[in-house]
Design a protein around this motif. Sequence first.
Motif, PDB file in Angstrom:
ATOM      1  N   VAL A  79       1.003  72.225  13.605  1.00 54.25           N
ATOM      2  CA  VAL A  79       1.525  72.078  12.243  1.00 54.25           C
ATOM      3  C   VAL A  79       2.357  73.291  11.843  1.00 54.25           C
ATOM      4  O   VAL A  79       3.353  73.157  11.119  1.00 54.25           O
ATOM      5  N   ALA A  80       1.977  74.483  12.308  1.00 59.71           N
ATOM      6  CA  ALA A  80       2.743  75.687  11.973  1.00 59.71           C
ATOM      7  C   ALA A  80       4.176  75.582  12.478  1.00 59.71           C
ATOM      8  O   ALA A  80       5.116  76.048  11.815  1.00 59.71           O
ATOM      9  N   MET A  81       4.361  74.964  13.637  1.00 60.06           N
ATOM     10  CA  MET A  81       5.720  74.802  14.160  1.00 60.06           C
ATOM     11  C   MET A  81       6.517  73.779  13.353  1.00 60.06           C
ATOM     12  O   MET A  81       7.735  73.903  13.208  1.00 60.06           O
ATOM     13  N   LEU A  82       5.838  72.763  12.839  1.00 59.52           N
ATOM     14  CA  LEU A  82       6.517  71.852  11.912  1.00 59.52           C
ATOM     15  C   LEU A  82       7.001  72.635  10.686  1.00 59.52           C
ATOM     16  O   LEU A  82       8.143  72.477  10.232  1.00 59.52           O
ATOM     17  N   GLY A  83       6.106  73.488  10.160  1.00 55.48           N
ATOM     18  CA  GLY A  83       6.463  74.304   9.003  1.00 55.48           C
ATOM     19  C   GLY A  83       7.591  75.273   9.308  1.00 55.48           C
ATOM     20  O   GLY A  83       8.509  75.466   8.496  1.00 55.48           O
ATOM     21  N   LEU A  84       7.562  75.887  10.494  1.00 52.79           N
ATOM     22  CA  LEU A  84       8.623  76.815  10.893  1.00 52.79           C
ATOM     23  C   LEU A  84       9.971  76.100  10.956  1.00 52.79           C
ATOM     24  O   LEU A  84      10.989  76.620  10.485  1.00 52.79           O
TER      25      LEU A  84
END
Length: 468
Positions: A79-84
């Motif tokens: 999910v952090a990479m989606l946010g990034l």
Amino acid sequence: MNVNSLDVIIMILYLLLLVVVGIIGSRRAKTSEDYVLAGRNLGFFMYFGCLGAVILGGASTIGSTQLGYEFGISGLWLVAMLGLGIMLLGIFLVKRISGLSVMTVSEYLSKRFGVEAGLVSALIAATYAMMVSVTQVIGMGTILNVLLGWELTVSMLVGGGIVLLYTILGGMWSVTMTDIVQFIIMTVGIFFIMLPLGLSKAGGWSNLQANLPETYFSFAGIGGAQIFQYFLLFALGMVVAQDIWQRILTAKTLKVARAGTFAAGVYSVLYGIAVAIIGMCAFVILPGLEDTQNTFASMAVEVLPSGLLGLVVAGVVSALMSTASGTLLASSTLVSNDIIRQFFKKELTDRQFLRLSRTVTTIIGILTIVCALWIQNVLVALDVAYALLSGGIFAPVILGLFWKRATAKAAFYSIIISSIVIIAGLAIQGLTSTAPIVYGIAVSFVIMVAVSLATGQKEEEYVPKEEM
């Protein structure tokens, strides 16, 4: 698992509420722009809520909780990479995207590089969007199967059918109105109910430290290769995802688009941390789960009292439905606008295009449910979707926006060859392999640069207009 009748009633009332809100939204979808882009009229709160809701779906909730159970805090990276990716989009590309007079990524590529590039990119992007919808229907089926005891097939049909109904009725207006409801419920359910109660049931953070392996507290515990794969799949994929571009084009102003996009990225990272910790709590409370894809549902039943369980389940189903409806509409828009209208029905009136959009949405929705029944694995379906998107069209979109010498031939061959490389690599090395995505992106950039330099910019340059 036995679920109290109160929870079942809450779930049923919630599903009915979505249908009602969808019907209300359908009254506002009077033109094709209303149906596809909500009239380009969303303010900050509605824009931020809708974008956050479409980003955080089945893989974000069910998949990241599963990863938290298996790997610990490093499960947040999906999910952090989606946010990034969303934050990068907000910082570097929103101004350019907002200034384009287009409805889709493929329409931009068609104007920039010609109809051939537009056609192949539309096919890839539509497949990606539909596969993301598939993951959400699988997630809905998993949740309803575990919590309500319905057969998995029945659960997928009910959840997918409701999403399809309100998306057909009102398009982006229905999706927007239901997304706001879903965003509020999933935020309350995850951050204010599930996370604190899960930590309390697990004995608090100190008890997690005492009972979990040390690697569960390392942000690199999932492995550098896996984190890099998530970057390639999700951070880069977000930048060129049709469902995200389509949401950006709904913003009332450039300022709303920029601020709302960045805020949605930050929210996504926080959401990833929360669901990964919930997975860690589940490892302590429910050791030895046979099917870790059911981690979130099993955890909800274990720690939540009657009434709150129904609300949290509604929150998770909200996350799934919001992404499913957004990506379903994105896929149907690509097929309707960039394939059928571009190549077969050029003289459609606005009313005829609106009717066509609803018909195509119905067909793709049915196909989505069929694929969900066939695949039945959230993370596998998501990997395939983002692999094709990131590898196939990332380079043409980025170089098209920032490099004036990029040519139509380069874009066309780049999309075709890189897609073949990715599909062949996944078939040979497995659906979870990182290498095919790296090869596909590398091949795409090399072809874009080499062919552009070899052929030169012979056609008239398409320069996107920007808002000042």
